[in-house]
Write a protein that holds these residues in place. Sequence first.
Motif, mmCIF file in Angstrom:
data_model
loop_
_atom_site.group_PDB
_atom_site.id
_atom_site.type_symbol
_atom_site.label_atom_id
_atom_site.label_comp_id
_atom_site.label_asym_id
_atom_site.label_seq_id
_atom_site.Cartn_x
_atom_site.Cartn_y
_atom_site.Cartn_z
ATOM 1 N N LEU A 1 0.722 -1.208 0.046
ATOM 2 C CA LEU A 1 0.036 -0.104 0.053
ATOM 3 C C LEU A 1 0.893 1.071 0.061
ATOM 4 N N ASP A 2 2.083 1.105 0.498
ATOM 5 C CA ASP A 2 3.052 2.549 0.629
ATOM 6 C C ASP A 2 3.228 2.941 -0.472
ATOM 7 N N ALA A 3 3.258 1.719 -1.714
ATOM 8 C CA ALA A 3 3.643 2.484 -3.111
ATOM 9 C C ALA A 3 2.926 3.235 -3.589
ATOM 10 N N PHE A 4 1.295 3.354 -3.225
ATOM 11 C CA PHE A 4 0.424 4.115 -3.806
ATOM 12 C C PHE A 4 0.506 5.581 -3.181
ATOM 13 N N VAL A 5 1.369 5.675 -2.262
ATOM 14 C CA VAL A 5 1.316 7.092 -1.619
ATOM 15 C C VAL A 5 2.610 7.761 -2.261
ATOM 16 N N SER A 6 2.078 8.846 -3.377
ATOM 17 C CA SER A 6 3.180 9.387 -3.946
ATOM 18 C C SER A 6 3.599 10.684 -3.028
ATOM 19 N N GLU A 7 2.927 11.251 -2.372
ATOM 20 C CA GLU A 7 3.215 12.236 -1.420
ATOM 21 C C GLU A 7 2.500 12.585 -0.260
ATOM 22 N N THR A 8 2.691 13.135 0.881
ATOM 23 C CA THR A 8 1.827 13.499 1.947
ATOM 24 C C THR A 8 1.861 15.045 1.969
ATOM 25 N N ILE A 9 0.615 15.528 2.238
ATOM 26 C CA ILE A 9 0.167 16.918 2.111
ATOM 27 C C ILE A 9 -0.555 17.603 3.427
ATOM 28 N N ALA A 10 -0.710 18.721 3.412
ATOM 29 C CA ALA A 10 -1.612 19.164 4.456
ATOM 30 C C ALA A 10 -3.031 19.585 4.089
ATOM 31 N N LEU A 11 -3.931 20.000 4.786
ATOM 32 C CA LEU A 11 -5.118 20.491 4.272
ATOM 33 C C LEU A 11 -5.326 21.416 3.292
ATOM 34 N N ASP A 12 -4.367 22.456 3.644
ATOM 35 C CA ASP A 12 -4.268 23.617 2.888
ATOM 36 C C ASP A 12 -3.568 23.394 1.370
ATOM 37 N N ASP A 13 -3.258 22.069 1.021
ATOM 38 C CA ASP A 13 -2.515 21.637 -0.247
ATOM 39 C C ASP A 13 -3.387 20.835 -1.310
ATOM 40 N N VAL A 14 -4.710 20.660 -0.687
ATOM 41 C CA VAL A 14 -5.579 19.844 -1.503
ATOM 42 C C VAL A 14 -5.873 20.583 -2.752
ATOM 43 N N ARG B 1 -3.976 22.405 -4.681
ATOM 44 C CA ARG B 1 -2.509 21.951 -5.490
ATOM 45 C C ARG B 1 -2.654 20.652 -5.980
ATOM 46 N N ALA B 2 -3.049 19.706 -4.961
ATOM 47 C CA ALA B 2 -2.905 18.395 -5.351
ATOM 48 C C ALA B 2 -3.902 17.960 -6.267
ATOM 49 N N PHE B 3 -4.988 18.722 -6.542
ATOM 50 C CA PHE B 3 -6.007 18.556 -7.763
ATOM 51 C C PHE B 3 -5.192 18.733 -9.036
ATOM 52 N N ALA B 4 -4.339 19.779 -9.024
ATOM 53 C CA ALA B 4 -3.626 20.281 -10.254
ATOM 54 C C ALA B 4 -2.634 19.188 -10.434
ATOM 55 N N THR B 5 -1.826 18.600 -9.487
ATOM 56 C CA THR B 5 -0.761 17.554 -9.815
ATOM 57 C C THR B 5 -1.757 16.326 -10.347
ATOM 58 N N MET B 6 -2.803 15.965 -9.740
ATOM 59 C CA MET B 6 -3.450 14.697 -10.220
ATOM 60 C C MET B 6 -3.705 15.056 -11.606
ATOM 61 N N ARG B 7 -4.270 16.108 -12.045
ATOM 62 C CA ARG B 7 -4.730 16.434 -13.546
ATOM 63 C C ARG B 7 -3.210 16.214 -14.434
ATOM 64 N N ASP B 8 -2.124 16.501 -13.763
ATOM 65 C CA ASP B 8 -1.088 16.367 -14.582
ATOM 66 C C ASP B 8 -0.696 14.957 -14.669
ATOM 67 N N GLY B 9 -1.215 14.138 -13.721
ATOM 68 C CA GLY B 9 -0.924 12.524 -14.081
ATOM 69 C C GLY B 9 0.259 12.087 -13.343
ATOM 70 N N ASP B 10 1.032 13.078 -12.575
ATOM 71 C CA ASP B 10 2.276 12.652 -11.936
ATOM 72 C C ASP B 10 2.303 12.056 -10.520
ATOM 73 N N VAL B 11 0.969 11.593 -9.972
ATOM 74 C CA VAL B 11 1.075 11.003 -8.771
ATOM 75 C C VAL B 11 -0.028 9.633 -8.816
ATOM 76 N N LEU B 12 0.005 8.794 -8.008
ATOM 77 C CA LEU B 12 -0.880 7.857 -7.772
ATOM 78 C C LEU B 12 -2.025 8.425 -6.536
ATOM 79 N N ARG B 13 -1.300 8.889 -5.455
ATOM 80 C CA ARG B 13 -2.239 9.221 -4.501
ATOM 81 C C ARG B 13 -1.471 10.491 -3.793
ATOM 82 N N SER B 14 -1.944 11.610 -3.726
ATOM 83 C CA SER B 14 -1.609 12.490 -2.682
ATOM 84 C C SER B 14 -2.208 12.351 -1.340
ATOM 85 N N VAL B 15 -1.807 12.167 -0.257
ATOM 86 C CA VAL B 15 -2.301 11.719 1.012
ATOM 87 C C VAL B 15 -2.432 12.858 2.028
ATOM 88 N N VAL B 16 -3.496 13.599 2.442
ATOM 89 C CA VAL B 16 -3.644 14.474 3.638
ATOM 90 C C VAL B 16 -3.387 13.873 4.784
#
Length: 361
Positions: free
Chosen positions: A329-342, A344-359
């Motif tokens: 499961l750890d392999a699915f976690v691309s980055e950990t972020i804070a609430l305030d970064d959600v 930005r995480a949507f933009a990263t998701m659109r770019d296709g550069d992450v499996l999962r950003s995790v708050v």
Amino acid sequence: MSHQVRAVVALEKSAPVTVETIVVPDPGPGEALVRVEACGVCHTDLHYREGGITDDFPFLLGHEAAGRVEAVGAGVTEVSPGDFVILNWRAVCGSCRACRKGEPWYCFATHNATQKMTLTDGTPLTPALGIGAFAELTLVAAGQCTPVDPAAPATAAGLLGCGVMAGFGAAVNTGGVGRGDSVAVIGCGGVGTAAIAGARLAGATTVIAVDVDPRKLERAARMGATHTVDANREDVVARVRELTGGFGADVTVDAVGRPETFRQAFYARDLAGTAVLVGVPTPDMTLELPLIDVFSRGGAVKSSWYGDCLPSRDFPMITDLYLQGRFDLDAFVSETIALDDVERAFATMRDGDVLRSVVVL
């Protein structure tokens, strides 16, 4: 008594999300108050923000979460304060016709908390998938809490609440992948990659990853794909057949949810194979297939709702596989972020550069 906490809210359609103070009531009968420890940023949250699911704004986003039960309401026996739980959006009723038939994963009467969480001015919030977990505390139906081994970190366990479970279940539960099978997965985001990992765990010997993004194909290979197909450069159906002795795959999984990708899944399967749709289409999409092809090819065409999972069965099982080192499961976690970064995480998701950003809260 109520609680004021910080949370990520979509106030209006297509507008950037904001962090607001919300009011979370104490649990009433059948409800549980959960202190969220981690919550994945899923495409479904973005669909809510864009108005692609309903127009019941404002939305309290976040649903792929794990945390600790803080308090429970009257009559709750499933969980107790202090339990480490994964939140689910299919709290089965136990009494509908599907549950009575012994198929609770098809429950027709799943339920959520009765009380509303609100903004500080009293405006009721619509929690994403009945959860709303981009928040320090959230209120859910007690049946939406599945206790698992607390040795698992919340960043990993929470992913079972949606995307990983949907993909794993699409292959293993819906598709019935077994030893020696060949599998083709179209779309290698979080859901598709979980289907690949699940298929390998179930004993598939040929696992073909299909995508248009070379980065996703590289990740899919690391997660267990034996072959990759670049859909921008190759004919998907022809290549899958070539890689399966000319026959097609025993199970195909469409993790994109578009008419063109489902056609590929349909025709890339063996004559008696199974095509599974787990990617979520938009309401305006239609599919046209020659009916004679549906009739003459045999096999099965299935949709997979939440990976046809039963949270009380599947969440602890996959958590145990993770703790045993058999499902990463750890392999699915691309980055950990804070609430305030959600946002930005949507933009990263659109770019296709992450499996999962995790708050992480």
